[in-house]
Scaffold this active site. Structure first.
Site, PDB file in Angstrom:
ATOM      1  N   ASP A  50     -16.386   6.619  44.653  1.00 36.31           N
ATOM      2  CA  ASP A  50     -16.826   5.032  44.137  1.00 36.31           C
ATOM      3  C   ASP A  50     -15.371   4.503  43.801  1.00 36.31           C
ATOM      4  OD1 ASP A  50     -19.320   5.603  44.712  1.00 36.31           O
ATOM      5  OD2 ASP A  50     -19.960   6.157  42.515  1.00 36.31           O
ATOM      6  N   TYR A 109     -14.432  18.555  40.977  1.00 35.09           N
ATOM      7  CA  TYR A 109     -13.878  17.504  40.478  1.00 35.09           C
ATOM      8  C   TYR A 109     -13.376  17.362  38.901  1.00 35.09           C
ATOM      9  CZ  TYR A 109     -15.861  14.383  44.018  1.00 35.09           C
ATOM     10  OH  TYR A 109     -16.041  13.634  45.162  1.00 35.09           O
TER      11      TYR A 109
END
Length: 240
Positions: A50, A109
């Site tokens: 994002d 992540y």
């Protein structure tokens, strides 16, 4: 010839990683750099991020002519056009049947918290947040491990065939004045990590109970719909 790229990028400079009409994405910028060297095929990425989310070792792939034999030269030339917000670390020639998205075994992540005094020059690259009990954070992160239906940890409006994902590990560690959450799974839903981090913080702040967090992980009841800020999140690595 199919080439695989490993690269990093500063997500604060883009409005997301995937190609968009406004041309201000990581993919658009990468394709623009490739076009300067006569490569016009679509640049495919292994994972999407994002707006504001960073990457340490993102992976992408493109088809090009066999005349690009000196990959070190190609990397240096492309970096002239991708810098300063994208840096290509490695280019590797792959077999023609290589699938940059579907051959992925796991994605990892990291979410970085900075517990130091607020610094506006670092605020795009970590979430400035008060210190917390790292052992309690690890207890909460352990609840995410294993295979779960994470349907209550995805952004509204998402469309995916299955919301079941396998979390290989979720854990936290401290380094100087930083705390770092690490998540590795066979895949992630849209905004899954940011929603997960926000839910953990809600428990650490006593706004949510551990039992309520477990209910949400077990897809029984939604208790938290807050997104943690994107600036602390990094796509750390992709494993094949």
């Amino acid at each position: 010839m199919k080439l695989k790229f490993v690269f990093s990028y500063d997500g604060s400079a883009f409005l997301g990683s995937a190609k968009q009409p406004h041309k201000k994405s990581v993919q658009d910028s990468f394709e623009n750099a490739l076009s300067h060297l006569g490569i016009y095929n679509s640049f495919l990425m292994a994972s999407r991020t994002d707006k504001g989310v960073h990457a340490n070792n993102a992976v992408g792939c493109v088809e090009c002519g066999d005349y690009f034999k000196d990959l070190y030269y190609l990397k240096n030339q492309l970096n002239k056009y991708t810098h300063p917000f994208i840096h290509i670390k490695q280019i590797q020639k792959m077999e023609q049947d290589f699938e940059v998205r579907f051959d992925v075994k796991a994605r990892e992540y990291r979410y970085i918290f900075n517990h130091d005094k607020f610094n506006p020059f670092l605020s795009r690259y970590a979430y400035f947040y008060p210190s917390f009990d790292i052992n309690q954070a690890n207890e909460l992160l352990a609840l995410f491990n294993g295979e779960h239906n994470f349907k209550l940890f995805q952004k509204e409006g998402s469309s995916t065939k299955s919301t079941i994902r396998k979390m290989y590990f979720a854990k936290a560690y401290a380094y100087k004045k930083l705390s770092i959450f690490t998540f590795r799974a066979n895949g992630f839903l849209r905004a899954q990590i940011r929603l997960s981090v926000a839910s953990i913080l809600a428990v650490l702040e006593n706004r949510l109970s551990k039992e309520q967090l477990k209910e949400q992980i077990e897809a029984k009841k939604e208790h938290c719909r807050i997104l943690a800020p994107p600036n602390g999140l990094y796509l750390h690595r992709i494993l094949y």
